[in-house]
Enzyme design. Sequence first.
Site, short mmCIF file in Angstrom:
data_model
loop_
_atom_site.label_atom_id
_atom_site.label_comp_id
_atom_site.label_asym_id
_atom_site.label_seq_id
_atom_site.Cartn_x
_atom_site.Cartn_y
_atom_site.Cartn_z
N CYS A 1 0.83 -1.21 0.00
CA CYS A 1 0.00 0.00 0.00
C CYS A 1 0.87 1.27 0.00
O CYS A 1 1.46 1.59 -1.03
CB CYS A 1 -0.98 -0.05 1.15
SG CYS A 1 -2.43 0.98 0.86
N HIS B 1 -3.12 -5.28 1.71
CA HIS B 1 -2.47 -5.47 3.02
C HIS B 1 -2.57 -6.91 3.49
O HIS B 1 -3.37 -7.21 4.36
CB HIS B 1 -3.21 -4.62 4.07
CG HIS B 1 -3.06 -3.17 3.92
ND1 HIS B 1 -2.03 -2.46 4.49
CD2 HIS B 1 -3.82 -2.27 3.27
CE1 HIS B 1 -2.17 -1.18 4.20
NE2 HIS B 1 -3.24 -1.04 3.46
N GLU C 1 -0.77 -8.32 5.49
CA GLU C 1 -0.33 -8.37 6.89
C GLU C 1 -1.48 -8.29 7.88
O GLU C 1 -1.31 -8.60 9.05
CB GLU C 1 0.71 -7.27 7.17
CG GLU C 1 0.19 -5.84 7.22
CD GLU C 1 0.03 -5.18 5.85
OE1 GLU C 1 0.14 -5.89 4.83
OE2 GLU C 1 -0.22 -3.97 5.82
N1 GLN Z 1 -3.36 6.47 1.11
C1 GLN Z 1 -2.13 6.10 1.73
C2 GLN Z 1 -0.96 6.83 1.11
O1 GLN Z 1 -1.11 7.64 0.29
C3 GLN Z 1 -1.88 4.61 1.65
C4 GLN Z 1 -2.91 3.88 2.49
C5 GLN Z 1 -2.42 2.63 3.12
O2 GLN Z 1 -1.21 2.33 3.19
N2 GLN Z 1 -3.36 1.89 3.65
O3 GLN Z 1 0.16 6.57 1.48
#
Ligand code: GLN
Length: 205
Positions: A83, A184, A186
Amino acid sequence: MSSTSPTIGVLALQGDVREHVAALQSGGARAVTVRRAGELEAVDGLVLPGGESTTIDRLLRVFELREALRARIAEGLPVYGSCAGMILLAERVLDGAVGQETLGGIDMTVRRNAFGRQVDSWEEDLRLPGITDDGPGVDAVFIRAPWVEEAGPDVQVLARLSAGPAAGRIVAVRQGALLATSFHPEITGDDRVHRHFVAMVRQRG
Ligand code: GLN
């Protein structure tokens, strides 16, 4: 490094660090947190957690880790970003914050917060080559996630969404020793993606 339990760091400046430490341990690694350049030197691989990429970007500078980490990525350190971590591994970001920079390494353009305000989170059962070949799909959870808007010729696309408003979008990639997912693993209790990364680290060692 031990061939059975490589030491894998989790960048611990911000984000879901504990979840990655637990998933790595379950996946067969010795997991440690990394906040300083000296700690970075001691790891065989690194995870960039989910969280907020703009904050992690800023803290990488504050903790004077950014250049050391870029150098290790250039040397071939295996890194897995989930992410926000995927954003950090991208060469190019769309809809980034003003002044936001990435570490780079994967020849891709990601769109930050790509799922839009209406669809802040999304869940899909995903097949990932080399990871779900002999079992069920991975329960992929997307939380204000990026997607890969464009990937260069050396990037291996591991998964695209098959349904919903983002059908067809790339959400998992690999380039060399770098692995990135929009989602994710994790937080799901399924350690197969981390186990796969541990195997990547072992191969390199
Ligand atoms: N929106 C977040 C970002 O721009 C990422 C979101 C996340 O890691 N769950 O870093």
